[in-house]
Structures are given as C-alpha cells and as structure tokens.
Design a protein around this motif. Structure first.
Motif, PDB file in Angstrom:
ATOM      1  N   SER A  33       3.774  11.710   5.293  1.00  0.00           N
ATOM      2  CA  SER A  33       3.023  12.791   5.929  1.00  0.00           C
ATOM      3  C   SER A  33       3.735  14.138   5.828  1.00  0.00           C
ATOM      4  CB  SER A  33       2.714  12.444   7.389  1.00  0.00           C
ATOM      5  OG  SER A  33       3.904  12.187   8.101  1.00  0.00           O
ATOM      6  N   SER A  34       5.076  14.138   5.726  1.00  0.00           N
ATOM      7  CA  SER A  34       5.775  15.420   5.661  1.00  0.00           C
ATOM      8  C   SER A  34       5.661  16.084   4.279  1.00  0.00           C
ATOM      9  CB  SER A  34       7.257  15.230   6.027  1.00  0.00           C
ATOM     10  OG  SER A  34       7.875  14.410   5.063  1.00  0.00           O
ATOM     11  N   ASP A  35       5.224  15.329   3.286  1.00  0.00           N
ATOM     12  CA  ASP A  35       5.081  15.877   1.930  1.00  0.00           C
ATOM     13  C   ASP A  35       3.692  16.453   1.674  1.00  0.00           C
ATOM     14  OD1 ASP A  35       7.640  14.886   1.078  1.00  0.00           O
ATOM     15  OD2 ASP A  35       6.748  12.883   0.953  1.00  0.00           O
ATOM     16  N   VAL A  36       2.855  16.367   2.681  1.00  0.00           N
ATOM     17  CA  VAL A  36       1.435  16.585   2.459  1.00  0.00           C
ATOM     18  C   VAL A  36       0.942  17.748   3.317  1.00  0.00           C
ATOM     19  CG1 VAL A  36      -0.726  15.467   3.159  1.00  0.00           C
ATOM     20  CG2 VAL A  36       0.874  14.254   1.679  1.00  0.00           C
ATOM     21  N   GLU A  37      -0.027  18.500   2.802  1.00  0.00           N
ATOM     22  CA  GLU A  37      -0.652  19.511   3.654  1.00  0.00           C
ATOM     23  C   GLU A  37      -2.137  19.209   3.798  1.00  0.00           C
ATOM     24  OE1 GLU A  37      -0.073  23.326   1.819  1.00  0.00           O
ATOM     25  OE2 GLU A  37      -1.556  22.906   0.266  1.00  0.00           O
ATOM     26  N   VAL A  38      -2.646  19.511   4.967  1.00  0.00           N
ATOM     27  CA  VAL A  38      -4.045  19.247   5.274  1.00  0.00           C
ATOM     28  C   VAL A  38      -4.725  20.594   5.441  1.00  0.00           C
ATOM     29  CG1 VAL A  38      -5.607  18.217   6.952  1.00  0.00           C
ATOM     30  CG2 VAL A  38      -3.448  17.075   6.414  1.00  0.00           C
ATOM     31  N   SER A  39      -5.828  20.782   4.737  1.00  0.00           N
ATOM     32  CA  SER A  39      -6.506  22.079   4.836  1.00  0.00           C
ATOM     33  C   SER A  39      -8.014  21.892   4.709  1.00  0.00           C
ATOM     34  CB  SER A  39      -5.986  23.005   3.731  1.00  0.00           C
ATOM     35  OG  SER A  39      -6.176  22.372   2.473  1.00  0.00           O
ATOM     36  N   VAL A  94       4.685   9.482  -1.381  1.00  0.00           N
ATOM     37  CA  VAL A  94       4.769  10.625  -0.460  1.00  0.00           C
ATOM     38  C   VAL A  94       4.484  10.141   0.958  1.00  0.00           C
ATOM     39  CG1 VAL A  94       4.168  12.439  -2.114  1.00  0.00           C
ATOM     40  CG2 VAL A  94       2.332  11.223  -0.952  1.00  0.00           C
ATOM     41  N   LEU A 128       0.844  -1.169   0.000  1.00  0.00           N
ATOM     42  CA  LEU A 128       0.000   0.000   0.000  1.00  0.00           C
ATOM     43  C   LEU A 128       0.885   1.225   0.000  1.00  0.00           C
ATOM     44  CD1 LEU A 128      -3.056   0.514   0.442  1.00  0.00           C
ATOM     45  CD2 LEU A 128      -2.496   0.892   2.835  1.00  0.00           C
ATOM     46  N   ALA A 129       0.616   2.161  -0.863  1.00  0.00           N
ATOM     47  CA  ALA A 129       1.429   3.372  -0.843  1.00  0.00           C
ATOM     48  C   ALA A 129       0.589   4.587  -1.167  1.00  0.00           C
ATOM     49  CB  ALA A 129       2.579   3.259  -1.829  1.00  0.00           C
ATOM     50  N   LEU A 130       1.002   5.668  -0.551  1.00  0.00           N
ATOM     51  CA  LEU A 130       0.399   6.957  -0.799  1.00  0.00           C
ATOM     52  C   LEU A 130       1.252   7.630  -1.870  1.00  0.00           C
ATOM     53  CD1 LEU A 130      -1.902   8.429   0.677  1.00  0.00           C
ATOM     54  CD2 LEU A 130      -0.161   9.509   2.089  1.00  0.00           C
ATOM     55  N   ARG A 131       0.586   8.110  -2.915  1.00  0.00           N
ATOM     56  CA  ARG A 131       1.337   8.725  -4.011  1.00  0.00           C
ATOM     57  C   ARG A 131       0.734  10.070  -4.386  1.00  0.00           C
ATOM     58  NH1 ARG A 131       4.419   4.548  -6.990  1.00  0.00           N
ATOM     59  NH2 ARG A 131       4.223   2.709  -5.678  1.00  0.00           N
ATOM     60  N   ASN A 132       1.579  10.923  -4.927  1.00  0.00           N
ATOM     61  CA  ASN A 132       1.048  12.194  -5.420  1.00  0.00           C
ATOM     62  C   ASN A 132       0.533  12.000  -6.848  1.00  0.00           C
ATOM     63  OD1 ASN A 132       3.254  12.263  -7.134  1.00  0.00           O
ATOM     64  ND2 ASN A 132       4.344  13.839  -5.965  1.00  0.00           N
TER      65      ASN A 132
END
Lengths: 163, 163
Positions: B137-143, B135, B125-129
């Motif tokens: 958690s440090s590559d990501v912004e939450v808004s 990517v 499982l991977a999170l990708r841009n």
C-alpha cells in the motif's frame, strides 16, 4: 457487531473466520477509506453516510480485532490507522475494486485509480504458483490441510467420491 | 437480498458496488464452496448449515448477477457453477483464505490447502506493478479516475488539503 451476529468460527475455514471479522459492507468500506488516507471519525461518517452508532460499532470491532489502531493525542480528535494486519488487507481491497471495475463499473470508466507511485501505471493483483507463473482456479487443487477437522475431512472425501 | 438491503450503488466506487453484490457472509461462503467443487443445493445447505430460504435467496442473487449459472438437466437436481465473472473472484477467495491463515487461523495450521495442481506447492496472491515487481500500500497512490463524480473529486481534494 460480531457479538450479535451468528458466529462463523465453528466453520473450520480461514475464509469463514475472515468473513466473520471483515465480511460486512460498512467494515469493508471503512478499511477502503483507511487505505485512501481517511483517519477521523468525522471523515468516515461523511464518506459513508452512516449513523454514529453503526460507525462506532464497526470501528470498535476493527480496533478489537487488531486491524485499526486508535490513537488520541491530548486535546486532539482520535485517529484510526491501519495496523500491519490491516495493511495486509490491501491486495484484497484492490482485488474488490478491480473486480468491480472489470465486471460492474459504469460506462464512464473506473471511479478510482490505484497506481504505482513511481511510474503512475496501474497495479494488478495476480495469483501465482511458486515459480511465479500466473495461475487460475483450474490450475489449483483444494484439499484439507493440517488444521482440518474430521468434519472437513469427511466433506472433502464425499466430494472426491462424487467427482 | 440486495433488494431489501441499503444499496451502496450511490457510492461512486467499484468496491462499494462489488460489496453490494458479494459482501455478505453467506454469499462469500457459497462462492468459496463453488470453487471447492460443490454444485448442488443440498451440498451448500449441508456445508453452511443455513435455512432453505436464506440459501435460495443467496443463490438467486448470485445467478441474477451473473456469478453462478444454474443448469437443470431433465429429471436431475439443478447444479450451480461459476461463470467466467464468478471464476474471476478466485484470487479474492484465495486472498481471504490466506489472510485468515496468516492472521487468525488456529494453532493447528491451515484447515484448507490451495496448491498448484502440477507441483503441489502453495499458490500466492500478490499485488504487482506494471514491471512485475511486488508492491504494497505504501508504493501505491489512489486518485479519482475517469468515472469519478464531482462528490468523489471534492472528497479527494479535501483529503489532499489535509494531508
């Protein structure tokens, strides 16, 4: 909290063990808020609207299991930060948020956006095989591994006979 | 079960809504077993070792929320199968299992293997841009997103001031 709950540790399954530690609604929401950048007891309490006792219990559980680190500089409020083990839960948190966005969010669209810092495009979670190709549940087989107990082996053998 | 629990629906968050439906240890283990191929009440009951009442309640909840489909051919035991909405939980189930494998499994190795049917290699499982790059958690912004309530907007504004 795990002390007073039925322990799932006797189940020979990593999901059961994971769920035994984080499979609690407030625990998952504390982890979510830690990713969002909240660090202080007061902030978690305001965000979640839970009692001091429940929040203390859940935070202690997360610290005990190595998911949060508690640091307290002299004269300062303690801060709770995700450890490496905790940060490794990020794909799961994103997966929970995005599944909710897809299947149960309201008509107004996602309440929270999780985007790449560099290009502000959404990030997404995918399951891939060793060649990098996306796979779903029909592409995958589940079988007992090296850590399977005799009971697990027997259950999967029974399942194979029924299939 | 959701009827007797504190509802998280008032939280303006897809994770809260998701957790309100599936954030229960037995519910997650029923979903896991449905992916493993188990379909009958008796099988879930044997695997999980829970009471008839608890299992009935969790299955009814999963059917009500559209995660499991209950079919009963005449004279046959009913079967519970994952719907499309349910099958879309597969990456999360794999993520829970693999996080447990990495951080809390026993010395004997993973009890269960989740592998590509074709080449028998592990899936991951991977999170990708949006460009397909992994990517964290440090590559990501939450808004706040389009569905954010004024309360959510205010909390994120407060967080930004503290950061």
């Amino acid at each position: 909290m795990p002390m007073t709950r039925t322990s799932l540790n006797h189940h020979n399954c990593s999901l059961a063990r994971t769920v035994d530690i984080i499979g609690d609604k407030w625990t998952l929401m504390i982890i979510r808020d830690a990713f969002y950048g909240f660090r202080r007891f007061k902030d978690f309490k305001t965000r979640l609207g839970i009692t001091q006792a429940v929040l203390s219990d859940r935070l202690a559980n997360l610290v005990e299991h190595g998911i949060l680190d508690r640091t307290a500089a002299e004269g300062q409020h303690p801060e709770y930060r995700l450890t490496e083990m905790g940060r490794d839960l990020f794909p799961l948190v994103v997966g929970l948020v995005q599944w909710g966005d897809r299947w149960i969010h309201g008509a107004n669209g996602p309440p929270i956006l999780i985007r790449d810092r560099v290009n502000a495009q959404p990030v997404s979670l995918a399951l891939r095989n060793s060649a990098g190709k996306p796979v779903d549940s029909s592409d995958v087989e589940v079988s007992p591994g090296p850590g399977a107990t005799p009971a697990t082996l027997a259950e999967f053998a029974r399942l194979a006979r029924h299939a």
